[in-house]
Design a protein around this motif. Structure first.
Motif, PDB file in Angstrom:
ATOM      1  N   GLY A   1      48.848  40.561  62.870  1.00 51.50           N
ATOM      2  CA  GLY A   1      48.258  41.827  63.902  1.00 51.50           C
ATOM      3  C   GLY A   1      48.511  41.103  65.216  1.00 51.50           C
ATOM      4  O   GLY A   1      48.840  40.056  65.523  1.00 51.50           O
ATOM      5  N   VAL A   2      48.533  42.180  66.228  1.00 49.35           N
ATOM      6  CA  VAL A   2      48.755  41.785  67.797  1.00 49.35           C
ATOM      7  C   VAL A   2      47.770  40.551  68.170  1.00 49.35           C
ATOM      8  O   VAL A   2      48.657  39.750  69.076  1.00 49.35           O
ATOM      9  CB  VAL A   2      48.701  42.931  68.718  1.00 49.35           C
ATOM     10  N   TRP A   3      46.675  40.703  67.827  1.00 53.72           N
ATOM     11  CA  TRP A   3      45.931  39.720  68.436  1.00 53.72           C
ATOM     12  C   TRP A   3      45.729  38.259  67.861  1.00 53.72           C
ATOM     13  O   TRP A   3      45.219  37.383  68.138  1.00 53.72           O
ATOM     14  CB  TRP A   3      44.460  40.004  68.477  1.00 53.72           C
ATOM     15  N   ARG A   4      46.602  38.297  66.733  1.00 52.01           N
ATOM     16  CA  ARG A   4      46.993  36.921  66.021  1.00 52.01           C
ATOM     17  C   ARG A   4      47.431  35.882  67.202  1.00 52.01           C
ATOM     18  O   ARG A   4      47.566  34.934  67.054  1.00 52.01           O
ATOM     19  CB  ARG A   4      47.894  37.202  64.698  1.00 52.01           C
ATOM     20  N   TYR A   5      48.438  36.477  68.019  1.00 52.25           N
ATOM     21  CA  TYR A   5      48.990  35.841  68.906  1.00 52.25           C
ATOM     22  C   TYR A   5      48.479  35.548  70.349  1.00 52.25           C
ATOM     23  O   TYR A   5      48.953  35.812  71.350  1.00 52.25           O
ATOM     24  CB  TYR A   5      50.582  36.382  69.169  1.00 52.25           C
ATOM     25  N   LEU A   6      47.170  35.691  70.156  1.00 53.61           N
ATOM     26  CA  LEU A   6      46.391  35.654  71.656  1.00 53.61           C
ATOM     27  C   LEU A   6      46.658  34.715  72.599  1.00 53.61           C
ATOM     28  O   LEU A   6      46.804  35.243  73.684  1.00 53.61           O
ATOM     29  CB  LEU A   6      44.637  35.348  71.142  1.00 53.61           C
ATOM     30  N   GLU A   7      47.427  33.610  72.171  1.00 51.89           N
ATOM     31  CA  GLU A   7      47.752  32.554  73.042  1.00 51.89           C
ATOM     32  C   GLU A   7      48.852  33.086  74.079  1.00 51.89           C
ATOM     33  O   GLU A   7      49.247  32.559  75.264  1.00 51.89           O
ATOM     34  CB  GLU A   7      47.909  31.248  72.391  1.00 51.89           C
TER      35      GLU A   7
ATOM     36  N   LEU B   1      42.472  48.759  67.572  1.00 50.18           N
ATOM     37  CA  LEU B   1      42.099  49.857  66.600  1.00 50.18           C
ATOM     38  C   LEU B   1      42.885  48.776  65.024  1.00 50.18           C
ATOM     39  O   LEU B   1      43.232  49.527  64.285  1.00 50.18           O
ATOM     40  CB  LEU B   1      42.885  51.095  66.403  1.00 50.18           C
ATOM     41  N   HIS B   2      43.010  47.496  65.372  1.00 54.23           N
ATOM     42  CA  HIS B   2      43.584  46.780  64.348  1.00 54.23           C
ATOM     43  C   HIS B   2      45.161  47.191  64.379  1.00 54.23           C
ATOM     44  O   HIS B   2      45.671  47.445  63.088  1.00 54.23           O
ATOM     45  CB  HIS B   2      42.780  46.670  62.948  1.00 54.23           C
TER      46      HIS B   2
ATOM     47  N   ARG C   1      50.655  49.007  69.415  1.00 55.05           N
ATOM     48  CA  ARG C   1      50.882  47.358  69.868  1.00 55.05           C
ATOM     49  C   ARG C   1      50.689  47.327  71.300  1.00 55.05           C
ATOM     50  O   ARG C   1      50.064  46.463  72.006  1.00 55.05           O
ATOM     51  CB  ARG C   1      52.224  46.932  69.610  1.00 55.05           C
ATOM     52  N   GLY C   2      51.290  48.247  72.128  1.00 54.37           N
ATOM     53  CA  GLY C   2      51.416  48.201  73.519  1.00 54.37           C
ATOM     54  C   GLY C   2      50.279  48.745  74.152  1.00 54.37           C
ATOM     55  O   GLY C   2      49.558  48.019  75.195  1.00 54.37           O
ATOM     56  N   MET C   3      49.718  49.644  73.487  1.00 56.38           N
ATOM     57  CA  MET C   3      48.205  50.202  74.008  1.00 56.38           C
ATOM     58  C   MET C   3      47.176  49.153  73.896  1.00 56.38           C
ATOM     59  O   MET C   3      46.283  49.490  74.938  1.00 56.38           O
ATOM     60  CB  MET C   3      48.120  51.523  73.370  1.00 56.38           C
ATOM     61  N   THR C   4      47.068  48.479  72.906  1.00 49.69           N
ATOM     62  CA  THR C   4      46.073  47.607  72.712  1.00 49.69           C
ATOM     63  C   THR C   4      45.781  46.570  73.950  1.00 49.69           C
ATOM     64  O   THR C   4      44.809  46.349  74.394  1.00 49.69           O
ATOM     65  CB  THR C   4      46.035  46.915  71.349  1.00 49.69           C
ATOM     66  N   VAL C   5      47.123  46.048  74.366  1.00 47.15           N
ATOM     67  CA  VAL C   5      47.193  45.459  75.484  1.00 47.15           C
ATOM     68  C   VAL C   5      46.881  46.020  76.684  1.00 47.15           C
ATOM     69  O   VAL C   5      46.491  45.529  77.439  1.00 47.15           O
ATOM     70  CB  VAL C   5      48.515  44.369  75.457  1.00 47.15           C
ATOM     71  N   GLY C   6      47.714  47.156  76.927  1.00 48.93           N
ATOM     72  CA  GLY C   6      47.689  47.961  78.191  1.00 48.93           C
ATOM     73  C   GLY C   6      46.333  48.381  78.385  1.00 48.93           C
ATOM     74  O   GLY C   6      45.916  48.422  79.606  1.00 48.93           O
ATOM     75  N   VAL C   7      45.378  48.673  77.369  1.00 51.90           N
ATOM     76  CA  VAL C   7      44.341  49.574  77.601  1.00 51.90           C
ATOM     77  C   VAL C   7      43.289  48.404  77.801  1.00 51.90           C
ATOM     78  O   VAL C   7      42.293  48.423  78.585  1.00 51.90           O
ATOM     79  CB  VAL C   7      43.770  50.299  76.517  1.00 51.90           C
ATOM     80  N   THR C   8      43.488  47.248  77.352  1.00 54.89           N
ATOM     81  CA  THR C   8      42.526  46.122  77.401  1.00 54.89           C
ATOM     82  C   THR C   8      42.865  45.482  78.841  1.00 54.89           C
ATOM     83  O   THR C   8      41.719  45.503  79.505  1.00 54.89           O
ATOM     84  CB  THR C   8      43.071  44.826  76.607  1.00 54.89           C
TER      85      THR C   8
END
Ligand code: F0G
Length: 361
Positions: free
Chosen positions: A7-13, A26-27, A64-71
């Motif tokens: 998922g998106v946050w697997r690539y946190l680095e 929302l996973h 995928r874009g919103m999880t990062v944008g809203v974060t």
């Protein structure tokens, strides 16, 4: 990377996030990469995959874009977020702003948003404003609101959106056991996604995860194809289409804001761009559903329609390893699906009639 769920946050680095506690999720991501042997056989292809972004929480890659944008909006302490949308962006932003307790304003082109998307935006509690204009007009207006600091803009002009969407590229490599497809084919509207995915592949190459890069291939609808026109001329700039029109309302866009990045992705990857008619889109949408059990919205099917056309034109080699990205779920646009289908058979409530009918089917 292996220990984390896909998922998106697997690539946190690889993410521009300072405080992981501020993540709004929302996973999203971790969507299936289907090997499509039936469709490959039908088209005479060696290896075909479909990356089905309809499997995201709100049914499109926008999550995928919103999880990062809203974060990012969370990190900034923003209270009001907004976007213009052909539908999916608004559905996604509405969900992520609900989850993070923000006020959400969405501007939609009146009468041109598929039913499922409109239902989502309203139901998640966004303030939905329909304008008597198209997406390009709506985007211009909402950008003005953002400049006046009346809201935090979450269209794909926001670079944090693209940071999230680049994980489509990461996941394709991940799911192909760190190999790279020869070609990635996807629909292009405002041109953010093709730019984002290209960025993802490049970052994986720069950090030594992969060696090769795929040919980025963008597909637009016949009535809204400024990028295709530019690519056919080898131009670095687009000429906006004043009156975009297509059944694929998601990509009914005449003046894509990310055109320069998209053109760079296409040219520097050795890819191409092609347009498809509404008829070709509907044909592809049905073909994918009926050969592989994957139901996507019309805009998404344009990637399959484009593949078919480019094969016929001899642009794509049948030996290529191809990934088509289907960007949104079929249920987003039930009207289009029903219009393209035969009517159900109606009979009396009589078992004999039913048995007789079955013999004829
Ligand atoms: N496919 C779907 C299902 C979309 O909703 C969009 C864009 C695209 C493809 C094109 O992606 O804009 O990054 O080139 N939808 C936006 C929206 C414009 O408002 O939902 P792009």
């Amino acid at each position: 990377l292996r220990k984390r769920e896909i998922g998106v946050w697997r690539y946190l680095e690889y993410m521009p996030v300072k405080d992981p506690k501020k993540i709004v999720t929302l996973h999203e991501g971790g969507t299936p990469l289907y090997k499509c042997d039936n469709l490959a056989k039908e088209l005479g292809l060696k290896e075909l995959y479909v990356k089905n972004e309809g499997a995201n929480p709100t049914g499109s890659f926008k999550d995928r874009g919103m999880t990062v944008g809203v974060t990012r909006a969370n990190e900034l302490g923003v209270k009001v977020v907004g976007c213009a949308s052909t539908g999916n962006t608004s559905a996604s932003l509405a969900a992520y702003s609900a989850r993070s307790g923000k006020k959400c304003i969405v501007l939609l082109p009146e009468g041109k948003v598929a039913l499922g998307k409109l239902a989502q935006a309203m139901f998640y509690g966004a303030k939905v404003i329909q304008i008597k204009g198209n997406f390009d007009d709506a985007l211009e207006m909402v950008r003005e609101l953002a400049e006046k600091k009346l809201l935090y803009l979450l269209n794909s002009v926001n670079p944090f959106r693209l940071e999230g969407q680049k994980t489509i590229g990461f996941e394709i490599c991940d799911q192909l056991n760190w190999e790279v497809p020869d070609r990635v084919i996807l629909p292009v509207g405002n041109a953010g996604n093709i730019s984002a995915i290209w960025k993802g592949f490049k970052e994986f190459r720069e950090t030594g995860i992969i060696d090769e890069l795929p040919k980025m291939t963008g597909i637009q609808a016949e009535g809204a194809k400024p990028i295709v026109d530019a690519v056919k001329k080898g131009a670095k700039e687009i000429i906006p289409e004043e009156h975009p029109e297509t059944i694929a309302t998601a990509i009914r866009i005449g003046n894509p804001v990310n055109a320069p990045k998209a053109l760079d992705a296409i040219y520097s990857s050795g890819g191409t761009a092609e347009s498809v008619t509404d008829e070709e889109i509907i044909h592809a949408q049905k073909l994918l559903a009926r050969t592989e059990g994957i139901f996507v919205e019309p805009a998404s099917a344009s990637s399959i329609a484009g593949l078919i056309k480019l094969l016929d034109m001899g642009v794509i080699d049948r030996d290529e390893r191809i990934v088509c990205i289907t960007t949104g779920h079929g249920l987003k646009d039930p009207d289009a699906a029903i219009r393209a289908s035969e009517k159900p058979i109606e009979i009396e409530c009589d078992i004999k009639v039913l048995e007789k009918l079955l013999m004829e089917l």
